[in-house]
Design a protein around this motif. Structure first.
Motif, short mmCIF file in Angstrom:
data_model
loop_
_atom_site.label_atom_id
_atom_site.label_comp_id
_atom_site.label_asym_id
_atom_site.label_seq_id
_atom_site.Cartn_x
_atom_site.Cartn_y
_atom_site.Cartn_z
N HIS A 34 47.69 38.02 44.54
CA HIS A 34 46.69 38.77 43.78
C HIS A 34 45.28 38.54 44.30
O HIS A 34 44.41 39.35 44.11
N PHE A 35 45.09 37.39 44.94
CA PHE A 35 43.76 37.16 45.49
C PHE A 35 43.77 36.81 46.97
O PHE A 35 42.73 36.65 47.58
N ASP A 96 39.47 48.13 45.15
CA ASP A 96 40.04 48.47 43.86
C ASP A 96 39.97 49.98 43.71
O ASP A 96 38.92 50.54 43.43
N ARG A 120 42.97 52.69 34.00
CA ARG A 120 42.61 51.33 34.40
C ARG A 120 43.14 50.32 33.38
O ARG A 120 43.67 49.28 33.76
N GLY A 123 46.63 49.67 34.08
CA GLY A 123 46.78 48.80 35.25
C GLY A 123 46.67 47.34 34.87
O GLY A 123 47.50 46.51 35.27
N ASP A 147 47.47 25.93 37.80
CA ASP A 147 47.50 26.50 36.45
C ASP A 147 46.17 27.18 36.10
O ASP A 147 46.16 28.24 35.49
N VAL A 148 45.07 26.59 36.53
CA VAL A 148 43.76 27.18 36.25
C VAL A 148 43.69 28.59 36.85
O VAL A 148 43.21 29.52 36.21
N VAL A 149 44.20 28.74 38.05
CA VAL A 149 44.13 30.04 38.71
C VAL A 149 45.06 31.05 38.03
O VAL A 149 44.73 32.22 37.88
N ARG A 151 45.72 30.97 34.87
CA ARG A 151 44.95 31.33 33.68
C ARG A 151 43.86 32.34 34.01
O ARG A 151 43.57 33.24 33.23
N TRP A 152 43.24 32.15 35.17
CA TRP A 152 42.19 33.10 35.56
C TRP A 152 42.75 34.52 35.57
O TRP A 152 42.16 35.43 35.00
N ASP A 155 43.48 35.69 31.97
CA ASP A 155 42.24 35.92 31.23
C ASP A 155 41.50 37.14 31.76
O ASP A 155 40.92 37.91 31.00
N TYR A 156 41.54 37.30 33.08
CA TYR A 156 40.87 38.46 33.68
C TYR A 156 41.50 39.76 33.18
O TYR A 156 40.79 40.71 32.83
N TRP A 159 40.46 40.34 29.58
CA TRP A 159 39.06 40.77 29.56
C TRP A 159 38.96 42.23 29.98
O TRP A 159 38.28 43.04 29.35
N TRP A 163 37.45 45.41 28.05
CA TRP A 163 36.30 46.10 28.65
C TRP A 163 36.54 47.61 28.70
O TRP A 163 35.65 48.40 28.35
#
Lengths: 175, 175
Positions: A34-35, A96, A120, A123, A147-149, A151-152, A155-156, A159, A163
């Motif tokens: 994903h990143f 994107d 969107r 998506g 795990d933090v990533v 969660r990122w 959470d993204y 969000w 939005w």
DNA sequence: TAGTGCATGTAATGCGTTACATGATTTC
DNA sequence: GAAATCATGTAACGCATTACATGCACTA
């Protein structure tokens, strides 16, 4: 050796634990694509380069008649990895397509343009669904920053969904 | 004609208003490069292709002795653009070096790993600063959906900053 | 008159994906 | 016995960036 983009993906995954090229590809596809994506065409040549540089060490470990080579990180590799981790460059590139559409949405009738916002939203929702499916209890076992990533990403998505809804409401009010 | 990634960037920008290749490059760099980059090496050849396909129309409009060609969209071009806008594919690719570092941060001592979170925070902050500098009152004049995407970028940065702080607190508590 | 911005382009290079080739092992 | 998975690799292709070449116009 001259490190490239894929160097740190491969080296970092091997630092977490010893792996085969196939393992690396699987880990990339399930955890980090994903990143930061990577393909076989990058991974296998990179394994050679890293071994030549002495940053990883390969050991043949066939399973029956099936050839298999497991790589583990060397002390020099760990030092190199820590050096990169200490770096401060923070390059972000993204493409994107849904944002691109949204940017040009003024070419559409208003309701169709709002439809792009809902697209969107969808998506984000699908991505979230996929992420939750990955995490069947095993997620809690991951190292803290892995795990933090994760969660990122979750959470993204959450969000992003909010939005989209907020913007749709705002644009309707304005109209 | 077979549309590629850069097709819609160029066609979309020309749909907003008539532009030269140089204009397009400037617009890309100031407005959309955060989610879709494009270089001269793509833009100028693409202008040819689009003109050959009849989706845009170029007109020579020199300024003094300096050659200059302004492109505007044709009805066929508008139809093609709307067709793409109606599409539902929502491909997202990103390479975020700071997320990659974070993913491998377990290789560092805890405090250094937290430093990566602060580094990410800084990245968001700088990006936000840059975005705010772009918008010196002129932002309000943008078409609504151009403005929506600008807001996306700003809101994303603000969310990201909060997220980094939240995670840092959480990890400190857990430790 | 020197530097910056406007303007058009292309060649070389590098990066990454796609598609393919090959074959063993495990699972249903 | 068929299909999925494990496993290693490479060649061809396409996309995108970088760097360069060229030259006019404006402004400090």
């Amino acid at each position: 050796m001259e490190p490239t983009a894929v160097t740190w993906v491969v080296l970092g995954l091997i630092a977490l634990r010893a792996r085969t090229g196939y393992d690396i590809k699987r880990a990339v596809d399930t955890s980090i694509r994903h990143f930061w994506a990577a393909s076989y065409g990058q991974i296998y040549p990179e394994l050679r380069r890293l071994e030549d540089a002495g940053w990883i060490e390969g050991e043949d470990d066939p399973r029956g008649g099936r050839s298999r080579r497991v790589y583990s990180i060397t002390p020099e590799g760990r030092t190199a990895l820590r050096g990169w981790l200490a770096g401060r460059e923070t390059r972000v590139e993204m493409r994107d397509e849904s944002l691109l559409r949204l940017f040009f949405a003024d070419a559409l009738p208003f309701d169709d343009a709002l439809g792009l916002l809902r697209g969107r939203y969808e998506g984000y929702r699908q991505m979230l669904e996929y992420l939750r499916a990955l995490d069947d209890g095993t997620g809690r076992m991951s190292p803290p920053f892995v795990d933090v990533v994760y969660r990122w990403a979750v959470d993204y998505c959450e969000w992003g969904m909010e939005w989209c809804q907020r913007q749709e409401r705002r644009l309707r009010r304005a109209a």
